[in-house]
Design an enzyme around this catalytic site. Structure first.
Site, short mmCIF file in Angstrom:
data_model
loop_
_atom_site.label_atom_id
_atom_site.label_comp_id
_atom_site.label_asym_id
_atom_site.label_seq_id
_atom_site.Cartn_x
_atom_site.Cartn_y
_atom_site.Cartn_z
N ASN A 12 0.87 -1.18 0.00
CA ASN A 12 0.00 0.00 0.00
C ASN A 12 0.91 1.23 0.00
O ASN A 12 1.52 1.55 1.02
CB ASN A 12 -0.91 -0.01 1.24
N ASP A 152 -4.13 -5.07 0.88
CA ASP A 152 -4.49 -4.46 2.15
C ASP A 152 -5.94 -4.84 2.42
O ASP A 152 -6.86 -4.27 1.85
CB ASP A 152 -4.32 -2.94 2.05
N ASN A 154 -7.42 -4.57 5.35
CA ASN A 154 -7.96 -3.73 6.41
C ASN A 154 -8.67 -4.55 7.49
O ASN A 154 -9.72 -4.18 7.99
CB ASN A 154 -8.90 -2.66 5.82
N ASP A 252 2.71 4.59 5.30
CA ASP A 252 2.54 4.00 6.63
C ASP A 252 2.48 2.48 6.58
O ASP A 252 2.38 1.82 7.62
CB ASP A 252 1.32 4.57 7.36
#
Length: 266
Positions: A12, A152, A154, A252
């Site tokens: 990401n 990703d 999440n 991040d």
């Protein structure tokens, strides 16, 4: 003769325009063979295809303004597209799923919805999206060819996958419904490569920008590499290139990778 190895990775980038130097430095140093990118934050016309070609990577992408956008890269090859977007909701225009054949592996780049704040419409959308992903993934899990879902998701699968579960308990990433959706996905026959290699040892893929969490390794595991049985049988290793996250003005997230045997040539 031993089969050569392939490195599959997901990253990401949190804005491909801003993070392009980090991406190119990582590609040059680690040389992954297949890469899924998320959160491009760029329209199609702004995708840096020329720079990636110069770095030795063919690309397929689906851009979008704001927080979405996914891409697939192949070292020395151009991915061959098989699907753009998840089936099941013709009104969903968010760029979150891209699927292609790369180096003999059917690969999906996945950027699941974050779901915050919850409860609310964003979390409801997250759960509906995960249900659609599960329905489509079921058609891929049992394929007689190697398949990988990279991205990703999440979702923090368990409390062992986050430095401080109590502090994040209300976050959408840890909600029981999201975790159940992830477990249901694995139950189809997918292998979580990082967990398979490292077990419950703390291996993180995301660190927020607060209080030097990256430097202190206070992170979360939300980037996953899921392998169908054909591909999982060849899994050799998996890990995280945390050094990328420790660069100045980095994403991040850090690139997360798995090493598998390359499919036999057909």
């Amino acid at each position: 003769m031993a089969r050569r190895l392939l490195t599959l990775a997901t990253f990401n980038v949190n804005g491909i325009g801003a993070r392009l130097p980090h991406l190119l430095a990582w590609l040059a140093r680690e040389k992954p063979d297949v890469v899924a990118l998320q959160e491009l934050k760029a329209l199609d016309a702004a995708f840096p295809v020329a720079e990636l070609e110069a770095a030795g990577y063919g690309a397929l992408w689906q851009g979008q303004r704001s927080w979405n956008g996914v891409a697939l890269l192949g070292r020395g090859v151009v991915p061959v597209e098989s699907r753009r977007g998840l089936p099941g909701d013709a009104k969903d225009t968010q760029s979150r799923y891209l699927e292609a054949a790369v180096h003999g592996v059917l690969v999906a780049a996945i950027y699941a919805p974050n779901g915050n704040p919850q409860p609310g419409p964003k979390f409801d959308y997250k759960l509906r999206w995960m249900q659609r992903l599960a329905r489509h993934a079921r058609t891929l899990a049992g394929q007689p060819v190697p398949v990988a879902l990279l991205g990703d998701f999440n979702v923090v699968p368990t409390d062992a996958d986050i430095y401080d579960p109590k502090g994040w308990r209300r976050d959408a990433l840890l909600q029981p419904e999201a975790r159940e959706a992830y477990r249901d996905l694995l139950a189809q026959g997918w292998t979580d490569a990082l967990h398979q290699v490292h077990g419950d040892a703390p291996v993180f893929t995301f660190w927020d920008y607060f209080r030097q969490h990256a430097e202190r390794d206070r992170g979360l595991r939300i980037d996953h590499l899921l392998l169908n049985p054909v591909l999982a049988a060849t899994l050799k290793d998996a890990g995280v290139h945390r050094w990328v996250r420790l660069q100045e003005k980095a994403s991040d997230h850090a690139p997360t990778w798995a090493r598998v045997a390359a499919p036999a040539r057909r």
